[in-house]
Design an enzyme around this catalytic site. Structure first.
Site, PDB file in Angstrom:
ATOM      1  N   ASP A   9       0.861  -1.181   0.000  1.00  0.00           N
ATOM      2  CA  ASP A   9       0.000   0.000   0.000  1.00  0.00           C
ATOM      3  C   ASP A   9       0.898   1.232   0.000  1.00  0.00           C
ATOM      4  OD1 ASP A   9      -1.663   2.156   0.610  1.00  0.00           O
ATOM      5  OD2 ASP A   9      -2.577   1.194   2.358  1.00  0.00           O
ATOM      6  N   VAL A  32      -5.585   4.451  -6.743  1.00  0.00           N
ATOM      7  CA  VAL A  32      -4.495   4.962  -5.910  1.00  0.00           C
ATOM      8  C   VAL A  32      -4.673   6.454  -5.632  1.00  0.00           C
ATOM      9  CG1 VAL A  32      -2.859   5.464  -7.776  1.00  0.00           C
ATOM     10  CG2 VAL A  32      -2.010   4.843  -5.529  1.00  0.00           C
ATOM     11  N   ASP A  33      -5.215   7.192  -6.591  1.00  0.00           N
ATOM     12  CA  ASP A  33      -5.452   8.634  -6.422  1.00  0.00           C
ATOM     13  C   ASP A  33      -6.378   8.875  -5.229  1.00  0.00           C
ATOM     14  OD1 ASP A  33      -5.490  11.383  -6.899  1.00  0.00           O
ATOM     15  OD2 ASP A  33      -6.761  11.230  -8.668  1.00  0.00           O
ATOM     16  N   SER A 116      -1.257   4.296 -14.866  1.00  0.00           N
ATOM     17  CA  SER A 116      -2.138   4.086 -16.028  1.00  0.00           C
ATOM     18  C   SER A 116      -2.613   2.655 -16.245  1.00  0.00           C
ATOM     19  CB  SER A 116      -1.507   4.607 -17.324  1.00  0.00           C
ATOM     20  OG  SER A 116      -1.508   6.017 -17.336  1.00  0.00           O
ATOM     21  N   THR A 117      -2.250   1.709 -15.382  1.00  0.00           N
ATOM     22  CA  THR A 117      -2.627   0.314 -15.632  1.00  0.00           C
ATOM     23  C   THR A 117      -3.947  -0.088 -14.981  1.00  0.00           C
ATOM     24  OG1 THR A 117      -1.288  -0.487 -13.776  1.00  0.00           O
ATOM     25  CG2 THR A 117      -0.242  -0.424 -15.944  1.00  0.00           C
ATOM     26  N   VAL A 119      -7.728   1.980 -14.144  1.00  0.00           N
ATOM     27  CA  VAL A 119      -8.879   2.438 -14.922  1.00  0.00           C
ATOM     28  C   VAL A 119      -8.486   3.064 -16.253  1.00  0.00           C
ATOM     29  CG1 VAL A 119     -10.353   2.731 -12.889  1.00  0.00           C
ATOM     30  CG2 VAL A 119      -9.016   4.665 -13.730  1.00  0.00           C
TER      31      VAL A 119
END
Length: 168
Positions: A9, A32-33, A116-117, A119
């Protein structure tokens, strides 16, 4: 090598900077955002509002607030649109510019998610190769960088990054 691959995490990493796979608004989102914004607290969103967004492949930095990391580097990665819209270069730019911004702010330990992997649907194996190659190039030209950690959310992502390191 000063690049390590771990499963975990990213919001728990006590490093100089963690990288946020942000959207262009920098105002939080999913994955993650959203996790970084929740863990950092409302002050992060308040500071992000002052940044007026960020272009895909670029990077901006904020304080870490309630995170164990001193800073958060925000970078919007590309949305996968088939591979013919400069996605690979934009993804490499996200990693390169994030490292450059962190370096400029004195950060010598940086943790990345897999940009970018999720959504944004960038193919995982290709994204892992781009990330590992770009980070390795940065480490060659910045020998004082102490450690870059790829923090993988799940085991499949961890395995993809381990394979990318072996292909390097």
């Amino acid at each position: 090598m000063k690049l390590s691959i771990e499963q975990g995490d990213i919001t728990t990493y006590a490093v100089d900077a963690i990288v946020n796979a942000a959207n262009c608004s920098l105002l939080g989102g999913g994955g993650v955002d959203g996790a970084i914004h929740r863990a950092a607290g409302k002050q992060l969103l308040a500071e992000c509002r002052t940044l007026h967004g960020c272009e895909t492949g670029k990077a901006k930095i904020t304080k870490g607030y309630q995170l164990p990391a001193k800073y958060v580097v925000h970078t919007p990665g590309p949305i996968w649109r088939g591979g013919n819209h400069n996605e690979a270069q934009l993804l490499a730019n996200s990693y390169r510019n994030s490292l450059a911004v962190a370096w400029e702010h004195g950060c010598r330990t940086v943790a990345f998610p897999s940009i970018s992997t999720g959504v944004y649907h960038f193919p995982l194996e290709q994204a892992a190769d781009i990330a590992v190659q770009t980070i390795a190039q940065f480490l060659q030209t910045h020998p004082d960088m102490e450690r870059v950690t790829m923090v993988c959310f799940d085991h499949a992502t961890y395995q993809a990054y381990e394979r990318a390191v072996k292909r390097l």
